[in-house]
Design a protein around this motif. Structure first.
Motif, PDB file in Angstrom:
ATOM      1  N   GLY A 172     -10.349   5.554 -11.452  1.00 51.17           N
ATOM      2  CA  GLY A 172     -10.875   4.417 -10.704  1.00 51.17           C
ATOM      3  C   GLY A 172      -9.812   3.382 -10.365  1.00 51.17           C
ATOM      4  O   GLY A 172     -10.129   2.181 -10.252  1.00 51.17           O
ATOM      5  N   MET A 173      -8.583   3.823 -10.182  1.00 52.70           N
ATOM      6  CA  MET A 173      -7.476   2.910  -9.917  1.00 52.70           C
ATOM      7  C   MET A 173      -7.043   2.984  -8.455  1.00 52.70           C
ATOM      8  O   MET A 173      -7.178   4.024  -7.811  1.00 52.70           O
ATOM      9  CB  MET A 173      -6.278   3.246 -10.818  1.00 52.70           C
ATOM     10  CG  MET A 173      -6.550   3.059 -12.301  1.00 52.70           C
ATOM     11  SD  MET A 173      -5.165   3.606 -13.337  1.00 52.70           S
ATOM     12  CE  MET A 173      -3.897   2.443 -12.858  1.00 52.70           C
ATOM     13  N   THR A 174      -6.538   1.869  -7.943  1.00 50.91           N
ATOM     14  CA  THR A 174      -5.943   1.860  -6.607  1.00 50.91           C
ATOM     15  C   THR A 174      -4.461   2.225  -6.730  1.00 50.91           C
ATOM     16  O   THR A 174      -3.904   2.248  -7.836  1.00 50.91           O
ATOM     17  CB  THR A 174      -6.056   0.477  -5.961  1.00 50.91           C
ATOM     18  OG1 THR A 174      -5.252  -0.442  -6.718  1.00 50.91           O
ATOM     19  CG2 THR A 174      -7.509  -0.005  -5.936  1.00 50.91           C
ATOM     20  N   GLN A 175      -3.845   2.477  -5.586  1.00 50.25           N
ATOM     21  CA  GLN A 175      -2.413   2.774  -5.592  1.00 50.25           C
ATOM     22  C   GLN A 175      -1.615   1.570  -6.082  1.00 50.25           C
ATOM     23  O   GLN A 175      -0.592   1.725  -6.759  1.00 50.25           O
ATOM     24  CB  GLN A 175      -1.965   3.206  -4.196  1.00 50.25           C
ATOM     25  CG  GLN A 175      -2.505   4.571  -3.805  1.00 50.25           C
ATOM     26  CD  GLN A 175      -2.127   4.982  -2.388  1.00 50.25           C
ATOM     27  OE1 GLN A 175      -1.847   4.125  -1.545  1.00 50.25           O
ATOM     28  NE2 GLN A 175      -2.145   6.289  -2.122  1.00 50.25           N
ATOM     29  N   THR A 176      -2.110   0.379  -5.775  1.00 50.28           N
ATOM     30  CA  THR A 176      -1.442  -0.846  -6.261  1.00 50.28           C
ATOM     31  C   THR A 176      -1.537  -0.936  -7.774  1.00 50.28           C
ATOM     32  O   THR A 176      -0.563  -1.290  -8.454  1.00 50.28           O
ATOM     33  CB  THR A 176      -2.077  -2.089  -5.616  1.00 50.28           C
ATOM     34  OG1 THR A 176      -1.956  -1.999  -4.191  1.00 50.28           O
ATOM     35  CG2 THR A 176      -1.402  -3.366  -6.099  1.00 50.28           C
ATOM     36  N   ASP A 177      -2.720  -0.593  -8.308  1.00 50.68           N
ATOM     37  CA  ASP A 177      -2.882  -0.604  -9.772  1.00 50.68           C
ATOM     38  C   ASP A 177      -1.890   0.356 -10.424  1.00 50.68           C
ATOM     39  O   ASP A 177      -1.252   0.033 -11.434  1.00 50.68           O
ATOM     40  CB  ASP A 177      -4.312  -0.191 -10.157  1.00 50.68           C
ATOM     41  CG  ASP A 177      -5.366  -1.174  -9.716  1.00 50.68           C
ATOM     42  OD1 ASP A 177      -5.027  -2.373  -9.561  1.00 50.68           O
ATOM     43  OD2 ASP A 177      -6.517  -0.760  -9.508  1.00 50.68           O
ATOM     44  N   LEU A 178      -1.781   1.533  -9.836  1.00 50.55           N
ATOM     45  CA  LEU A 178      -0.903   2.546 -10.421  1.00 50.55           C
ATOM     46  C   LEU A 178       0.565   2.135 -10.318  1.00 50.55           C
ATOM     47  O   LEU A 178       1.360   2.408 -11.219  1.00 50.55           O
ATOM     48  CB  LEU A 178      -1.122   3.887  -9.710  1.00 50.55           C
ATOM     49  CG  LEU A 178      -0.314   5.082 -10.235  1.00 50.55           C
ATOM     50  CD1 LEU A 178      -0.584   5.323 -11.720  1.00 50.55           C
ATOM     51  CD2 LEU A 178      -0.648   6.351  -9.447  1.00 50.55           C
ATOM     52  N   ALA A 179       0.911   1.421  -9.234  1.00 48.44           N
ATOM     53  CA  ALA A 179       2.300   0.971  -9.066  1.00 48.44           C
ATOM     54  C   ALA A 179       2.709   0.014 -10.170  1.00 48.44           C
ATOM     55  O   ALA A 179       3.879  -0.017 -10.587  1.00 48.44           O
ATOM     56  CB  ALA A 179       2.476   0.322  -7.699  1.00 48.44           C
ATOM     57  N   GLY A 180       1.776  -0.773 -10.661  1.00 50.90           N
ATOM     58  CA  GLY A 180       2.045  -1.671 -11.795  1.00 50.90           C
ATOM     59  C   GLY A 180       3.144  -2.671 -11.552  1.00 50.90           C
ATOM     60  O   GLY A 180       3.784  -3.126 -12.510  1.00 50.90           O
ATOM     61  N   GLY A 181       3.389  -3.023 -10.297  1.00 48.90           N
ATOM     62  CA  GLY A 181       4.432  -3.999  -9.989  1.00 48.90           C
ATOM     63  C   GLY A 181       5.826  -3.425 -10.004  1.00 48.90           C
ATOM     64  O   GLY A 181       6.795  -4.123  -9.662  1.00 48.90           O
ATOM     65  N   GLU A 182       5.979  -2.153 -10.390  1.00 49.44           N
ATOM     66  CA  GLU A 182       7.317  -1.544 -10.439  1.00 49.44           C
ATOM     67  C   GLU A 182       7.775  -1.084  -9.056  1.00 49.44           C
ATOM     68  O   GLU A 182       8.951  -1.193  -8.707  1.00 49.44           O
ATOM     69  CB  GLU A 182       7.308  -0.330 -11.367  1.00 49.44           C
ATOM     70  CG  GLU A 182       7.264  -0.655 -12.850  1.00 49.44           C
ATOM     71  CD  GLU A 182       7.546   0.587 -13.673  1.00 49.44           C
ATOM     72  OE1 GLU A 182       8.742   0.960 -13.781  1.00 49.44           O
ATOM     73  OE2 GLU A 182       6.600   1.200 -14.192  1.00 49.44           O
ATOM     74  N   VAL A 183       6.833  -0.507  -8.326  1.00 47.23           N
ATOM     75  CA  VAL A 183       7.119   0.012  -6.989  1.00 47.23           C
ATOM     76  C   VAL A 183       5.994  -0.443  -6.079  1.00 47.23           C
ATOM     77  O   VAL A 183       4.992  -1.014  -6.518  1.00 47.23           O
ATOM     78  CB  VAL A 183       7.224   1.555  -6.986  1.00 47.23           C
ATOM     79  CG1 VAL A 183       8.439   2.018  -7.758  1.00 47.23           C
ATOM     80  CG2 VAL A 183       5.951   2.182  -7.560  1.00 47.23           C
ATOM     81  N   THR A 184       6.130  -0.156  -4.788  1.00 44.45           N
ATOM     82  CA  THR A 184       5.085  -0.550  -3.847  1.00 44.45           C
ATOM     83  C   THR A 184       3.986   0.490  -3.792  1.00 44.45           C
ATOM     84  O   THR A 184       4.170   1.655  -4.174  1.00 44.45           O
ATOM     85  CB  THR A 184       5.675  -0.711  -2.433  1.00 44.45           C
ATOM     86  OG1 THR A 184       6.127   0.564  -1.975  1.00 44.45           O
ATOM     87  CG2 THR A 184       6.825  -1.712  -2.426  1.00 44.45           C
ATOM     88  N   ALA A 185       2.812   0.069  -3.288  1.00 42.01           N
ATOM     89  CA  ALA A 185       1.703   0.996  -3.077  1.00 42.01           C
ATOM     90  C   ALA A 185       2.100   2.070  -2.072  1.00 42.01           C
ATOM     91  O   ALA A 185       1.671   3.225  -2.171  1.00 42.01           O
ATOM     92  CB  ALA A 185       0.467   0.240  -2.604  1.00 42.01           C
TER      93      ALA A 185
END
Length: 451
Positions: free
Chosen positions: A29-42
């Motif tokens: 249930g995560m978005t690509q932004t959630d998965l990026a975690g601030g390390e990389v871009t969506a």
């Protein structure tokens, strides 16, 4: 990350990794932004999921942590233990197939396939599909095997497995009487094999021999012989004794088909000398049975030599747990040997065994056994029993269709039916023999089928 997983992360197919990553993210249930975690871009995550990027191992490990899944799930699609368990199951399936347990191989491979998911390793799925396709062939489910093999061979690969699948596909087409398709398999693959630089592989040479067998059964024995000779030369050049043995074996079959049993026997003995260098007991047994069959057709027949060879063939097939079709063929040759030797009871026993084994898997062998049973009955004066066996053979052969091997049996059956006093059935058998050899078209038949 273990060194093993680190190596896999560097070599994994980006498309396969991206697919697993996307499925795991959606399941969490995560978005690509959630998965990026601030390390990389969506956008970078999107490219990874599309298979356009392979993330470095550290980032991949941290993304697995965010998803709450083991890293090995993203890299392997299953846990290491699960992968090993699947590989072991497939090892057992391949062992079952090699030992003649076609039913066991099919059941095991289908069980593995049923347990695989969308994220399972592609290599495991392909291996399971390969085992299943060959098991389908061994179980006599030829049409299903052809469909499976057509799918497996669609994408060329510089891999002996792909070549083995092509060999099986050509063999299956040949078994259904589709000789042009059996030939086309090898001809279409020839240029690709050269481009891939794998023409020296044993399997590539064996494919040539397999295609030669299709030419032989379609009636073009001279071209088949030349193909076998080329295969033998290639095997010598590339140092492949097994391929060389396969070439001699098929060249022997061609000479036998042409009626030169002396040349056929010499070539078969060259093949057996090469097979004896390896550990292929099943093929050794099959070849010894072929040699025994040639010895029985010699003038005069060498019955004692044939019996000795058949005893050895039986032991070798037993050691390799040969399949029912091979055993049916062996019992048929043993029946001929015992009949020529005057032991009618032993001949009958082998005929019954051959017929029972071949009934649902090898119609031509089944028909040959019925014909032999009829000959024994006729020699005892039981003409009605003989006619019954011959009519059963007619019914079996009618279902086989046009085939050179069937044609020879039709000719023999015609002569025997005539001797048994069934003139109409004899005429029909001779006409069917002509159709099977391509001498006449089906609409030239003047009588209706008798069965």
């Amino acid at each position: 990350m273990t060194p093993e997983l680190a190596e896999i992360s560097r070599t994994i197919d980006p498309a396969e990794l991206g697919k697993r990553l996307r499925l795991a993210r959606v399941a969490a249930g995560m978005t690509q932004t959630d998965l990026a975690g601030g390390e990389v871009t969506a956008a970078y995550i999107s490219r990874i999921e599309a298979g356009a990027r392979r993330p470095e191992s550290g980032l991949l490990e941290r993304m697995a942590g965010r998803l709450g899944v083991p890293l090995e799930h993203l890299l392997l699609g299953v846990s290491v233990d699960q992968q090993r368990e699947i590989e072991l199951a497939l090892d057992y399936a391949e062992l079952a197939a090699a030992s003649g347990d076609a039913a066991g191989a099919l059941q095991q491979s289908e069980t593995v396939l049923a347990g695989l998911t969308e994220t399972s390793p592609r290599a495991l799925r392909r291996r399971a599909e390969h085992v299943r396709a060959l098991a389908l062939e061994s179980n006599g489910r030829i049409d299903e095997a052809i469909i499976a093999l057509e799918d497996l061979t669609a994408a060329p690969s510089a891999d002996p497995v792909w070549l083995r699948e092509l060999i099986a596909l050509s063999r299956c087409y040949r078994e259904t009487g589709e000789f042009s398709r059996a030939v086309a398999v090898g001809e279409r693959a020839s240029e690709t094999i050269t481009k891939l630089g794998i023409e020296g592989l044993t399997e590539a040479i064996q494919l040539t021999v397999t295609v030669a067998a299709a030419y032989m059964q379609s009636g073009d024995t001279e071209h088949a012989k030349r193909m076998c000779l080329r295969a033998i030369a290639a095997a010598e050049r590339y140092g492949s004794p097994i391929a060389q043995a396969s070439g001699y074996w098929n060249a022997s079959l061609v000479e036998s088909r042409n009626g030169d049993h002396v040349a056929a026997l010499g070539l078969a003995k060259k093949a057996i000398a090469l097979f004896e260098l390896g550990e292929d007991s099943r093929n050794l047994g099959r070849l010894r049975a072929q040699i025994a069959s040639m010895e029985l057709r010699a003038t005069p027949p060498d019955i004692e030599a044939a019996r000795i060879g058949l005893e050895q063939a039986a032991r070798e097939m037993e050691w390799s747990a040969a399949g029912p079709v091979d055993m049916a063929g062996l019992h048929l040759v043993q029946a001929r040997a015992e009949l020529l030797g005057g032991d009618i009871a032993a001949a009958r026993e082998h005929i019954v065994k051959s017929s029972d084994l071949a009934r649902d898997l090898a119609p031509t062998i089944h028909a040959e056994a019925l014909v032999l049973h009829g000959r024994i009955a006729a020699s005892d004066g039981a003409l009605q029993e003989a006619r019954d066996h011959y009519q059963q053979a007619v019914a079996v052969l009618t279902a086989v269709g046009a085939d050179r091997q069937a044609a020879q049996l039709w000719f023999e059956l015609g002569a025997l039916l005539r001797e048994a006093g069934d003139t109409d059935a004899a005429m029909d058998a001779f006409q069917r023999a002509s159709i099977s050899t391509g001498l006449f078209a089906p609409n030239t038949m003047v009588s209706q089928p008798t069965a």
